[in-house]
Scaffold this motif. Structure first.
Motif, PDB file in Angstrom:
ATOM      1  N   VAL A   1     -15.512  -3.957  -0.311  1.00  0.00           N
ATOM      2  CA  VAL A   1     -15.306  -3.065   0.866  1.00  0.00           C
ATOM      3  C   VAL A   1     -16.266  -3.287   1.824  1.00  0.00           C
ATOM      4  CG1 VAL A   1     -15.457  -0.515   1.381  1.00  0.00           C
ATOM      5  CG2 VAL A   1     -14.290  -1.397  -0.717  1.00  0.00           C
ATOM      6  N   ASN A   2     -17.561  -3.822   1.500  1.00  0.00           N
ATOM      7  CA  ASN A   2     -18.423  -4.008   2.487  1.00  0.00           C
ATOM      8  C   ASN A   2     -18.000  -5.027   3.509  1.00  0.00           C
ATOM      9  OD1 ASN A   2     -20.389  -2.021   1.716  1.00  0.00           O
ATOM     10  ND2 ASN A   2     -21.734  -3.619   0.561  1.00  0.00           N
ATOM     11  N   ASP A   3     -17.344  -5.917   3.035  1.00  0.00           N
ATOM     12  CA  ASP A   3     -16.832  -7.054   3.815  1.00  0.00           C
ATOM     13  C   ASP A   3     -16.025  -6.769   5.138  1.00  0.00           C
ATOM     14  OD1 ASP A   3     -18.136  -9.278   2.570  1.00  0.00           O
ATOM     15  OD2 ASP A   3     -16.252  -9.251   1.106  1.00  0.00           O
ATOM     16  N   PHE A   4     -15.584  -5.380   5.206  1.00  0.00           N
ATOM     17  CA  PHE A   4     -14.627  -5.047   6.117  1.00  0.00           C
ATOM     18  C   PHE A   4     -15.623  -4.482   7.215  1.00  0.00           C
ATOM     19  CE2 PHE A   4     -11.599  -4.814   2.780  1.00  0.00           C
ATOM     20  CZ  PHE A   4     -10.352  -5.384   3.552  1.00  0.00           C
TER      21      PHE A   4
ATOM     22  N   LEU B   1       0.730  -1.177  -0.062  1.00  0.00           N
ATOM     23  CA  LEU B   1      -0.167   0.113   0.089  1.00  0.00           C
ATOM     24  C   LEU B   1       0.806   1.208   0.054  1.00  0.00           C
ATOM     25  CD1 LEU B   1      -2.746  -0.973   2.562  1.00  0.00           C
ATOM     26  CD2 LEU B   1      -2.755  -0.979   0.050  1.00  0.00           C
ATOM     27  N   GLY B   2       2.108   1.063   0.259  1.00  0.00           N
ATOM     28  CA  GLY B   2       2.829   2.343   0.329  1.00  0.00           C
ATOM     29  C   GLY B   2       2.777   2.961   1.429  1.00  0.00           C
ATOM     30  N   THR B   3       2.414   2.545   2.686  1.00  0.00           N
ATOM     31  CA  THR B   3       2.128   3.294   3.909  1.00  0.00           C
ATOM     32  C   THR B   3       3.027   2.848   5.099  1.00  0.00           C
ATOM     33  OG1 THR B   3       0.591   1.501   4.643  1.00  0.00           O
ATOM     34  CG2 THR B   3      -0.350   3.318   3.601  1.00  0.00           C
ATOM     35  N   GLY B   4       3.407   1.718   4.801  1.00  0.00           N
ATOM     36  CA  GLY B   4       4.539   1.159   5.810  1.00  0.00           C
ATOM     37  C   GLY B   4       3.724   0.167   7.042  1.00  0.00           C
ATOM     38  N   ARG B   5       4.569  -0.426   7.706  1.00  0.00           N
ATOM     39  CA  ARG B   5       3.967  -1.138   8.738  1.00  0.00           C
ATOM     40  C   ARG B   5       3.417  -0.519   9.875  1.00  0.00           C
ATOM     41  NH1 ARG B   5       4.797  -2.669  13.587  1.00  0.00           N
ATOM     42  NH2 ARG B   5       6.777  -1.669  13.666  1.00  0.00           N
ATOM     43  N   THR B   6       3.922   0.515  10.453  1.00  0.00           N
ATOM     44  CA  THR B   6       3.344   1.211  11.261  1.00  0.00           C
ATOM     45  C   THR B   6       1.920   1.853  11.165  1.00  0.00           C
ATOM     46  OG1 THR B   6       5.727   1.909  11.976  1.00  0.00           O
ATOM     47  CG2 THR B   6       3.904   3.105  13.140  1.00  0.00           C
ATOM     48  N   THR B   7       1.605   2.436  10.208  1.00  0.00           N
ATOM     49  CA  THR B   7       0.348   2.755   9.662  1.00  0.00           C
ATOM     50  C   THR B   7      -0.575   1.616   9.829  1.00  0.00           C
ATOM     51  OG1 THR B   7       1.297   4.748   8.507  1.00  0.00           O
ATOM     52  CG2 THR B   7      -1.098   3.974   8.033  1.00  0.00           C
ATOM     53  N   TYR B   8      -0.078   0.693   8.946  1.00  0.00           N
ATOM     54  CA  TYR B   8      -1.169  -0.725   9.072  1.00  0.00           C
ATOM     55  C   TYR B   8      -1.329  -1.179  10.256  1.00  0.00           C
ATOM     56  CZ  TYR B   8      -3.391  -4.625   7.189  1.00  0.00           C
ATOM     57  OH  TYR B   8      -4.416  -5.550   7.254  1.00  0.00           O
ATOM     58  N   THR B   9      -0.280  -1.275  11.498  1.00  0.00           N
ATOM     59  CA  THR B   9      -0.527  -1.695  12.752  1.00  0.00           C
ATOM     60  C   THR B   9      -1.735  -1.000  13.269  1.00  0.00           C
ATOM     61  OG1 THR B   9       1.744  -2.555  12.584  1.00  0.00           O
ATOM     62  CG2 THR B   9       0.618  -2.134  14.826  1.00  0.00           C
ATOM     63  N   LYS B  10      -1.309   0.639  13.149  1.00  0.00           N
ATOM     64  CA  LYS B  10      -2.549   1.398  13.773  1.00  0.00           C
ATOM     65  C   LYS B  10      -3.955   1.143  13.188  1.00  0.00           C
ATOM     66  CE  LYS B  10       0.582   5.306  14.601  1.00  0.00           C
ATOM     67  NZ  LYS B  10       0.824   6.596  14.388  1.00  0.00           N
TER      68      LYS B  10
ATOM     69  N   LEU C   1      -7.986   4.671  10.946  1.00  0.00           N
ATOM     70  CA  LEU C   1      -8.674   3.623  10.005  1.00  0.00           C
ATOM     71  C   LEU C   1      -8.000   3.977   8.512  1.00  0.00           C
ATOM     72  CD1 LEU C   1     -12.356   3.633  11.332  1.00  0.00           C
ATOM     73  CD2 LEU C   1     -10.464   1.802  11.569  1.00  0.00           C
ATOM     74  N   PRO C   2      -8.165   2.985   7.619  1.00  0.00           N
ATOM     75  CA  PRO C   2      -7.691   3.408   6.340  1.00  0.00           C
ATOM     76  C   PRO C   2      -8.709   4.088   5.878  1.00  0.00           C
ATOM     77  CG  PRO C   2      -8.586   0.931   6.493  1.00  0.00           C
ATOM     78  CD  PRO C   2      -8.309   1.535   7.765  1.00  0.00           C
ATOM     79  N   ASN C   3      -8.305   4.920   4.558  1.00  0.00           N
ATOM     80  CA  ASN C   3      -9.258   5.765   3.872  1.00  0.00           C
ATOM     81  C   ASN C   3      -9.972   5.071   2.916  1.00  0.00           C
ATOM     82  OD1 ASN C   3      -7.678   5.754   1.451  1.00  0.00           O
ATOM     83  ND2 ASN C   3      -6.434   7.427   2.158  1.00  0.00           N
ATOM     84  N   PRO C   4     -10.853   5.572   2.290  1.00  0.00           N
ATOM     85  CA  PRO C   4     -11.775   4.697   1.132  1.00  0.00           C
ATOM     86  C   PRO C   4     -11.007   4.084   0.124  1.00  0.00           C
ATOM     87  CG  PRO C   4     -13.002   6.871   1.960  1.00  0.00           C
ATOM     88  CD  PRO C   4     -11.645   6.869   2.656  1.00  0.00           C
ATOM     89  N   VAL C   5     -10.108   4.979  -0.231  1.00  0.00           N
ATOM     90  CA  VAL C   5      -8.943   4.467  -1.434  1.00  0.00           C
ATOM     91  C   VAL C   5      -8.370   3.264  -0.946  1.00  0.00           C
ATOM     92  CG1 VAL C   5      -7.102   4.956  -2.971  1.00  0.00           C
ATOM     93  CG2 VAL C   5      -9.148   6.598  -2.782  1.00  0.00           C
ATOM     94  N   GLN C   6      -7.615   3.350   0.236  1.00  0.00           N
ATOM     95  CA  GLN C   6      -6.800   2.263   0.963  1.00  0.00           C
ATOM     96  C   GLN C   6      -7.703   0.919   1.066  1.00  0.00           C
ATOM     97  OE1 GLN C   6      -5.351   4.807   4.176  1.00  0.00           O
ATOM     98  NE2 GLN C   6      -3.518   5.067   3.271  1.00  0.00           N
ATOM     99  N   LEU C   7      -8.968   1.351   1.777  1.00  0.00           N
ATOM    100  CA  LEU C   7      -9.894   0.126   1.820  1.00  0.00           C
ATOM    101  C   LEU C   7     -10.186  -0.590   0.359  1.00  0.00           C
ATOM    102  CD1 LEU C   7     -11.092  -0.753   4.536  1.00  0.00           C
ATOM    103  CD2 LEU C   7     -13.081   0.553   4.276  1.00  0.00           C
TER     104      LEU C   7
END
Length: 128
Positions: free
Chosen positions: A67-70, A34-43, A50-56
């Motif tokens: 996306v609804n599955d989340f 995703l180009g965000t890094g582990r720290t962001t994903y861990t959060k 929470l991830p933004n709609p594009v990331q989701l």
């Protein structure tokens, strides 16, 4: 009792981890894809952010989910209505091994020039 916002956050963070583990990805791998890094994903998985709609949407594609599955809880109930109603139906990613998933996911994040270079390189080495 959860408020709707708390329930949404709980469902998303639970499903992020569940879907990642079901696809044998590490947090670091998803962060790289995703180009965000582990720290962001861990959060995201801890519910701090929470991830933004594009990331989701990108995660839904990676995990072969909608996306609804989340937003669904453990009983399959959705606590809110999202604008994404159709499930992601391409099962191609689920048939790939972990290395192939990682490469394809990284490729999808490249710009057009980078994709062209990679495609040309693949063509070149596949002729050998």
């Amino acid at each position: 009792m959860y408020s709707e916002d708390e329930a949404i956050k709980q469902n998303i963070k639970t499903n992020l981890r569940k879907f990642r583990e079901a696809n044998s990805f590490t947090q670091t791998q998803i962060g790289i894809i995703l180009g965000t890094g582990r720290t962001t994903y861990t959060k995201w998985e801890s519910g701090d952010t929470l991830p933004n709609p594009v990331q989701l949407a990108m995660l839904a594609s990676i995990y072969n989910k909608s996306v609804n599955d989340f937003y669904r809880d453990e009983n399959g109930f959705t606590v809110c209505s999202t604008m994404f109603d159709e499930p992601y139906t391409n099962h191609f990613l689920s048939e790939l091994n972990d290395d192939e998933k990682m490469l394809l996911s990284k490729f999808r994040l490249l710009n057009d020039d980078e994709k062209k270079k990679v495609s040309e390189y693949i063509e070149e080495i596949s002729k050998e």
